[in-house]
Design an enzyme around this catalytic site. Sequence first.
Site, PDB file in Angstrom:
ATOM      1  NE  ARG A 127      -2.950 -29.778 -25.876  1.00 24.27           N
ATOM      2  CZ  ARG A 127      -1.981 -30.240 -26.676  1.00 24.27           C
ATOM      3  NH1 ARG A 127      -2.172 -31.316 -27.408  1.00 24.27           N
ATOM      4  NH2 ARG A 127      -0.799 -29.633 -26.708  1.00 24.27           N
ATOM      5  CB  SER A 177      -1.607 -23.953 -25.026  1.00 22.40           C
ATOM      6  OG  SER A 177      -0.345 -24.286 -25.522  1.00 22.40           O
ATOM      7  CD  GLU A 201      -4.806 -26.721 -24.172  1.00 21.99           C
ATOM      8  OE1 GLU A 201      -4.124 -26.730 -23.136  1.00 21.99           O
ATOM      9  OE2 GLU A 201      -4.317 -26.847 -25.301  1.00 21.99           O
TER      10      GLU A 201
HETATM   11  N1  EPU Z   1       4.210 -18.530 -32.539  1.00 27.13           N
HETATM   12  C1  EPU Z   1       4.376 -17.170 -32.675  1.00 27.13           C
HETATM   13  N2  EPU Z   1       4.378 -16.401 -31.551  1.00 27.13           N
HETATM   14  C2  EPU Z   1       4.251 -16.906 -30.317  1.00 27.13           C
HETATM   15  C3  EPU Z   1       4.067 -18.303 -30.170  1.00 27.13           C
HETATM   16  C4  EPU Z   1       4.049 -19.098 -31.296  1.00 27.13           C
HETATM   17  O1  EPU Z   1       4.498 -16.676 -33.765  1.00 27.13           O
HETATM   18  O2  EPU Z   1       4.259 -16.134 -29.360  1.00 27.13           O
HETATM   19  C5  EPU Z   1       4.206 -19.374 -33.744  1.00 27.13           C
HETATM   20  C6  EPU Z   1       5.606 -19.764 -34.185  1.00 27.13           C
HETATM   21  O3  EPU Z   1       5.648 -19.674 -35.577  1.00 27.13           O
HETATM   22  C7  EPU Z   1       5.721 -21.209 -33.805  1.00 27.13           C
HETATM   23  C8  EPU Z   1       4.272 -21.690 -33.876  1.00 27.13           C
HETATM   24  O4  EPU Z   1       3.499 -20.556 -33.511  1.00 27.13           O
HETATM   25  O5  EPU Z   1       6.518 -21.912 -34.709  1.00 27.13           O
HETATM   26  C9  EPU Z   1       3.985 -22.833 -32.954  1.00 27.13           C
HETATM   27  O6  EPU Z   1       4.406 -22.505 -31.640  1.00 27.13           O
HETATM   28  P1  EPU Z   1       4.930 -23.627 -30.624  1.00 27.13           P
HETATM   29  O7  EPU Z   1       5.846 -24.535 -31.339  1.00 27.13           O
HETATM   30  O8  EPU Z   1       5.434 -22.948 -29.413  1.00 27.13           O
HETATM   31  O9  EPU Z   1       3.667 -24.493 -30.306  1.00 27.13           O
HETATM   32  P2  EPU Z   1       2.144 -24.088 -30.063  1.00 27.13           P
HETATM   33  O10 EPU Z   1       1.379 -24.467 -31.270  1.00 27.13           O
HETATM   34  O11 EPU Z   1       2.030 -22.675 -29.592  1.00 27.13           O
HETATM   35  C10 EPU Z   1       1.477 -26.444 -29.175  1.00 27.13           C
HETATM   36  C11 EPU Z   1       0.752 -27.000 -27.997  1.00 27.13           C
HETATM   37  C12 EPU Z   1       1.659 -27.031 -26.779  1.00 27.13           C
HETATM   38  C13 EPU Z   1       2.871 -27.900 -27.105  1.00 27.13           C
HETATM   39  C14 EPU Z   1       3.572 -27.338 -28.334  1.00 27.13           C
HETATM   40  C15 EPU Z   1       4.689 -28.230 -28.826  1.00 27.13           C
HETATM   41  C16 EPU Z   1      -1.604 -26.483 -28.296  1.00 27.13           C
HETATM   42  C17 EPU Z   1      -2.746 -25.612 -27.882  1.00 27.13           C
HETATM   43  N3  EPU Z   1      -0.426 -26.205 -27.714  1.00 27.13           N
HETATM   44  O12 EPU Z   1       1.769 -25.079 -28.869  1.00 27.13           O
HETATM   45  O13 EPU Z   1       0.936 -27.636 -25.712  1.00 27.13           O
HETATM   46  O14 EPU Z   1       3.769 -27.950 -26.011  1.00 27.13           O
HETATM   47  O15 EPU Z   1       2.637 -27.228 -29.441  1.00 27.13           O
HETATM   48  O16 EPU Z   1       4.169 -29.405 -29.361  1.00 27.13           O
HETATM   49  O17 EPU Z   1      -1.773 -27.383 -29.108  1.00 27.13           O
HETATM   50  C18 EPU Z   1      -0.524 -27.100 -23.907  1.00 27.13           C
HETATM   51  O18 EPU Z   1      -1.411 -27.700 -24.524  1.00 27.13           O
HETATM   52  O19 EPU Z   1      -0.745 -26.593 -22.785  1.00 27.13           O
HETATM   53  C19 EPU Z   1       0.787 -26.967 -24.503  1.00 27.13           C
HETATM   54  C20 EPU Z   1       1.771 -26.248 -23.941  1.00 27.13           C
END
Ligand code: EPU
Length: 337
Positions: free
Chosen positions: A166, A237, A333
């Site tokens: 990012r 995010s 972010e």
């Molecule tokens: N989780 C929780 N509670 C929540 C949300 C997430 O416990 O409310 C935990 C879960 O265990 C889940 C893990 O966090 O397995 C990861 O969550 P998720 O797969 O939804 O992905 P993320 O890490 O929260 C990142 C990116 C997203 C992207 C997704 C999928 C960043 C900051 N965000 O989110 O990007 O769509 O992975 O690849 O790296 C963005 O940058 O705006 C964005 C949406």
Amino acid sequence: MSSLPASCAASVDLTGMHTLALAARAAWLCRLDDVAQLADVLASAPRPLRVLGGGSNLVPAASVDGTVLKVELKGRALLGEDEYAWYVAAAAGENWHDFVQWTLAQGWPGLENLSLIPGTVGAAPIQNIGAYGVELKDSFHALSALSLEDGSLCVFTPEQCAFGYRDSVFKRAEAGRWLITEVLFRLPKTWQARLDYGDLRARLGEQTPTPQAVAEAVMATRRSKLPDPAEIGNAGSFFHNPVVSAEQAADLKAGHPGLPVYPQPDGRAKLAAGWLIEQAGWKGRRLGPVGMYEKQALVLVNHGAADASDVAALMHAVQADVAERFGIALQPEPVWW
Ligand code: EPU
């Protein structure tokens, strides 16, 4: 100000021009649908200059001084191909998702995991957008940008862009100095589905994935947890997933066995910020007119007539609780104006 081009206007409402939909107004705003317009703007527009694409990663102050340059450059084309790849260019003002779907319809796969990310093509390299195991840098070949100091044109290679998680040079050393006009992608002809992200494999089941099927699975996954900015204001995010040392990750994991930890190629570890925020009690919780989304705690949402001060208050409250509980300093972010 009398010499400002006709495409410029004073006191423009920005609420509908960014996805958080905050109450915000720009002192001046100039629309740019032709690169030739920039010279007049540079000659006469009040400073500072700020570049606006789709506004999908932005927290504007209630009152934004200087001049906002709204990039509305359009066009997309196959510039060439060789034995190994297609070279596809898009103007900065093209909608990112529409561009991705167009490349798939033409039979040039590679961007399907990045379907449905809000925003424009020109903004995509700035934070090296990424989702479901793929980042923009994986298909990036070059970009063209105009200097906001003297209007000169410069081509940036992947090395010059210095992409990170990012992150790019446009968020660091070169922040605020360029208006990206066009991005060139290299889409390899040897396509392989990238399904490392658990949900995608599960959604595709036994079928042999086509690029279109992967795009559909990505869209279904996004729709199941991320709020549609057309319905509820948000900027995706709101915090980076923190990257910490392997030792710190192991210590935290010992005390919190449920913590998702993703080992990184450099030996460090990425932690799920959404999990930290949920454990700190903020999932679905509001502070004034803003809150953390009920289905994904990493997404900050605007429930009503919020402005940047409401966003800042919630950000600080979440940061303080996560720091107190886990000793982790979450970094926002979006870009702040
Ligand atoms: N989780 C929780 N509670 C929540 C949300 C997430 O416990 O409310 C935990 C879960 O265990 C889940 C893990 O966090 O397995 C990861 O969550 P998720 O797969 O939804 O992905 P993320 O890490 O929260 C990142 C990116 C997203 C992207 C997704 C999928 C960043 C900051 N965000 O989110 O990007 O769509 O992975 O690849 O790296 C963005 O940058 O705006 C964005 C949406």
